[in-house]
Design a protein around this motif. Structure first.
Motif, PDB file in Angstrom:
ATOM      1  N   LEU A  28      13.925  -0.445   7.455  1.00  0.00           N
ATOM      2  CA  LEU A  28      14.993   0.555   7.924  1.00  0.00           C
ATOM      3  C   LEU A  28      14.422   1.786   8.677  1.00  0.00           C
ATOM      4  CD1 LEU A  28      16.497   0.755   4.046  1.00  0.00           C
ATOM      5  CD2 LEU A  28      17.322  -0.281   6.196  1.00  0.00           C
ATOM      6  N   ARG A  29      13.328   1.792   9.096  1.00  0.00           N
ATOM      7  CA  ARG A  29      12.689   3.090   9.880  1.00  0.00           C
ATOM      8  C   ARG A  29      13.416   3.115  11.271  1.00  0.00           C
ATOM      9  NH1 ARG A  29       6.560   2.722   7.564  1.00  0.00           N
ATOM     10  NH2 ARG A  29       7.158   3.177   5.165  1.00  0.00           N
ATOM     11  N   SER A  30      13.875   2.060  11.803  1.00  0.00           N
ATOM     12  CA  SER A  30      14.374   2.414  12.988  1.00  0.00           C
ATOM     13  C   SER A  30      15.874   3.056  13.076  1.00  0.00           C
ATOM     14  CB  SER A  30      14.645   0.911  13.686  1.00  0.00           C
ATOM     15  OG  SER A  30      15.492   0.047  13.151  1.00  0.00           O
ATOM     16  N   GLU A  31      16.433   3.082  11.743  1.00  0.00           N
ATOM     17  CA  GLU A  31      17.470   3.813  11.542  1.00  0.00           C
ATOM     18  C   GLU A  31      17.648   5.059  10.877  1.00  0.00           C
ATOM     19  OE1 GLU A  31      20.401   1.290   9.464  1.00  0.00           O
ATOM     20  OE2 GLU A  31      19.151  -0.533  10.546  1.00  0.00           O
ATOM     21  N   VAL A  32      16.513   5.229  10.075  1.00  0.00           N
ATOM     22  CA  VAL A  32      16.133   6.496   9.256  1.00  0.00           C
ATOM     23  C   VAL A  32      14.845   6.568   8.932  1.00  0.00           C
ATOM     24  CG1 VAL A  32      16.921   5.562   6.860  1.00  0.00           C
ATOM     25  CG2 VAL A  32      17.056   7.938   7.406  1.00  0.00           C
ATOM     26  N   ASP A  33      13.985   7.798   8.964  1.00  0.00           N
ATOM     27  CA  ASP A  33      12.740   7.838   8.786  1.00  0.00           C
ATOM     28  C   ASP A  33      12.440   9.382   8.505  1.00  0.00           C
ATOM     29  OD1 ASP A  33       9.990   7.225   8.179  1.00  0.00           O
ATOM     30  OD2 ASP A  33       9.645   6.456  10.343  1.00  0.00           O
ATOM     31  N   LEU A  34      11.288   9.512   7.747  1.00  0.00           N
ATOM     32  CA  LEU A  34      10.747  11.018   7.575  1.00  0.00           C
ATOM     33  C   LEU A  34       9.648  11.247   8.513  1.00  0.00           C
ATOM     34  CD1 LEU A  34      10.833  11.301   3.589  1.00  0.00           C
ATOM     35  CD2 LEU A  34      12.142  12.622   5.363  1.00  0.00           C
ATOM     36  N   ALA A  35       9.529  12.534   8.878  1.00  0.00           N
ATOM     37  CA  ALA A  35       8.247  12.785   9.680  1.00  0.00           C
ATOM     38  C   ALA A  35       8.035  14.379   9.758  1.00  0.00           C
ATOM     39  CB  ALA A  35       8.800  12.489  11.275  1.00  0.00           C
ATOM     40  N   TYR A  36       7.082  14.751   9.974  1.00  0.00           N
ATOM     41  CA  TYR A  36       6.736  16.410  10.238  1.00  0.00           C
ATOM     42  C   TYR A  36       6.039  16.548  11.528  1.00  0.00           C
ATOM     43  CZ  TYR A  36       1.662  15.321   9.542  1.00  0.00           C
ATOM     44  OH  TYR A  36       0.372  14.804   9.819  1.00  0.00           O
ATOM     45  N   ARG A  37       6.347  18.055  11.705  1.00  0.00           N
ATOM     46  CA  ARG A  37       5.554  18.622  12.896  1.00  0.00           C
ATOM     47  C   ARG A  37       4.766  19.903  12.455  1.00  0.00           C
ATOM     48  NH1 ARG A  37      10.913  18.767  13.817  1.00  0.00           N
ATOM     49  NH2 ARG A  37      11.896  20.845  13.553  1.00  0.00           N
ATOM     50  N   GLN A  38       3.925  20.045  12.996  1.00  0.00           N
ATOM     51  CA  GLN A  38       3.171  21.297  12.722  1.00  0.00           C
ATOM     52  C   GLN A  38       2.762  22.035  14.020  1.00  0.00           C
ATOM     53  OE1 GLN A  38      -0.776  20.816  10.971  1.00  0.00           O
ATOM     54  NE2 GLN A  38      -1.096  22.964  10.857  1.00  0.00           N
ATOM     55  N   ASP A  39       3.038  23.461  13.927  1.00  0.00           N
ATOM     56  CA  ASP A  39       3.117  24.316  14.869  1.00  0.00           C
ATOM     57  C   ASP A  39       2.410  25.831  14.391  1.00  0.00           C
ATOM     58  OD1 ASP A  39       3.307  25.932  17.379  1.00  0.00           O
ATOM     59  OD2 ASP A  39       5.468  26.307  17.107  1.00  0.00           O
ATOM     60  N   GLY A  40       1.273  25.949  14.620  1.00  0.00           N
ATOM     61  CA  GLY A  40       0.277  27.231  14.108  1.00  0.00           C
ATOM     62  C   GLY A  40       0.426  27.162  12.746  1.00  0.00           C
ATOM     63  N   HIS A  41       0.968  27.742  11.993  1.00  0.00           N
ATOM     64  CA  HIS A  41       0.921  28.119  10.543  1.00  0.00           C
ATOM     65  C   HIS A  41       2.058  27.481   9.732  1.00  0.00           C
ATOM     66  CE1 HIS A  41      -1.867  31.668  11.069  1.00  0.00           C
ATOM     67  NE2 HIS A  41      -2.550  30.749  10.643  1.00  0.00           N
ATOM     68  N   THR A  42       3.021  26.898  10.622  1.00  0.00           N
ATOM     69  CA  THR A  42       4.165  26.215  10.001  1.00  0.00           C
ATOM     70  C   THR A  42       4.293  24.695  10.359  1.00  0.00           C
ATOM     71  OG1 THR A  42       5.309  28.097  10.430  1.00  0.00           O
ATOM     72  CG2 THR A  42       6.840  26.385  10.361  1.00  0.00           C
ATOM     73  N   ILE A  43       4.763  24.013   9.274  1.00  0.00           N
ATOM     74  CA  ILE A  43       4.870  22.733   9.033  1.00  0.00           C
ATOM     75  C   ILE A  43       6.410  22.660   8.589  1.00  0.00           C
ATOM     76  CG2 ILE A  43       4.496  20.657   7.858  1.00  0.00           C
ATOM     77  CD1 ILE A  43       1.569  21.888   7.245  1.00  0.00           C
ATOM     78  N   VAL A  44       6.996  21.670   9.426  1.00  0.00           N
ATOM     79  CA  VAL A  44       8.500  21.299   9.367  1.00  0.00           C
ATOM     80  C   VAL A  44       8.512  19.888   8.870  1.00  0.00           C
ATOM     81  CG1 VAL A  44      10.720  21.171  10.085  1.00  0.00           C
ATOM     82  CG2 VAL A  44       9.496  23.244  10.581  1.00  0.00           C
ATOM     83  N   ILE A  45       9.061  19.476   7.723  1.00  0.00           N
ATOM     84  CA  ILE A  45       9.266  18.094   7.185  1.00  0.00           C
ATOM     85  C   ILE A  45      10.729  17.909   7.792  1.00  0.00           C
ATOM     86  CG2 ILE A  45       9.380  16.462   5.508  1.00  0.00           C
ATOM     87  CD1 ILE A  45       7.530  18.277   4.024  1.00  0.00           C
ATOM     88  N   TYR A  46      10.962  16.822   8.436  1.00  0.00           N
ATOM     89  CA  TYR A  46      12.246  16.414   9.009  1.00  0.00           C
ATOM     90  C   TYR A  46      12.524  15.096   8.767  1.00  0.00           C
ATOM     91  CZ  TYR A  46      10.020  15.058  13.271  1.00  0.00           C
ATOM     92  OH  TYR A  46       9.161  14.661  14.048  1.00  0.00           O
ATOM     93  N   GLU A  47      13.914  14.776   8.724  1.00  0.00           N
ATOM     94  CA  GLU A  47      14.664  13.196   8.758  1.00  0.00           C
ATOM     95  C   GLU A  47      14.878  12.866  10.184  1.00  0.00           C
ATOM     96  OE1 GLU A  47      17.037  11.466   5.282  1.00  0.00           O
ATOM     97  OE2 GLU A  47      18.310  12.527   6.931  1.00  0.00           O
ATOM     98  N   LEU A  48      14.747  11.806  10.490  1.00  0.00           N
ATOM     99  CA  LEU A  48      15.106  10.888  11.890  1.00  0.00           C
ATOM    100  C   LEU A  48      16.098  10.278  11.538  1.00  0.00           C
ATOM    101  CD1 LEU A  48      11.627  10.284  13.394  1.00  0.00           C
ATOM    102  CD2 LEU A  48      13.434  11.663  14.412  1.00  0.00           C
ATOM    103  N   ARG A  49      17.203  10.369  12.267  1.00  0.00           N
ATOM    104  CA  ARG A  49      18.463   9.444  12.037  1.00  0.00           C
ATOM    105  C   ARG A  49      19.055   9.132  13.321  1.00  0.00           C
ATOM    106  NH1 ARG A  49      21.054   8.570   7.749  1.00  0.00           N
ATOM    107  NH2 ARG A  49      20.407   9.360   5.747  1.00  0.00           N
ATOM    108  N   GLN A  50      19.686   7.945  13.107  1.00  0.00           N
ATOM    109  CA  GLN A  50      20.552   7.420  14.305  1.00  0.00           C
ATOM    110  C   GLN A  50      21.573   8.391  14.583  1.00  0.00           C
ATOM    111  OE1 GLN A  50      21.657   3.436  13.708  1.00  0.00           O
ATOM    112  NE2 GLN A  50      19.902   2.547  14.844  1.00  0.00           N
ATOM    113  N   ASN A  51      21.962   8.668  15.741  1.00  0.00           N
ATOM    114  CA  ASN A  51      23.047   9.454  16.126  1.00  0.00           C
ATOM    115  C   ASN A  51      24.355   8.710  15.850  1.00  0.00           C
ATOM    116  OD1 ASN A  51      25.360  10.663  17.356  1.00  0.00           O
ATOM    117  ND2 ASN A  51      23.919  11.822  18.716  1.00  0.00           N
TER     118      ASN A  51
END
Length: 115
Positions: A28-51
């Motif tokens: 299912l990961r080509s349609e919906v997935d979880l990921a994160y990005r880090q920038d300095g002291h901040t981490i954002v957890i986000y969901e990747l979804r098909q438009n």
């Protein structure tokens, strides 16, 4: 001052462990997935979804933000409300370690992060 290499590796480990538990099955990961990005002291957890209008395009939907406050040595925990602004996660607004902060997001006791 940015996080040290040791702290960055600690964050990566905690977040990779979290993703292993919460990510959808591989097929299912080509349609919906979880990921994160880090920038300095901040981490954002986000969901990747098909438009929904263009299946070839992926969109990011922010779920949680963890920000390290160097002076207080705590991680602040935020969630994204419908107004598309970050709000402090009131049941547990801070955590002492990145592992504790990730556990708060993972448990999601008040259904703020994952609904």
């Amino acid at each position: 001052m940015a996080l040290s290499e040791f702290e960055i590796k600690k964050c990566e480990k905690a977040l990779e462990d979290f993703l292993q538990k919460r990510r959808p099955p591989a097929h299912l990961r080509s349609e919906v997935d979880l990921a994160y990005r880090q920038d300095g002291h901040t981490i954002v957890i986000y969901e990747l979804r098909q438009n929904y209008r263009n299946k070839a395009e992926m969109i990011e939907v922010d779920i949680a933000k963890l920000t390290f406050v160097q002076t207080k040595k705590v991680w602040k925990i935020f969630w994204m409300r419908q107004d598309l602004k970050w709000h402090s996660y009131q049941p547990y607004p801070t955590a002492r370690t990145i592992e504790e902060a990730v556990t708060v997001v993972e448990n999601d006791e008040h259904a703020c992060f994952f609904g």
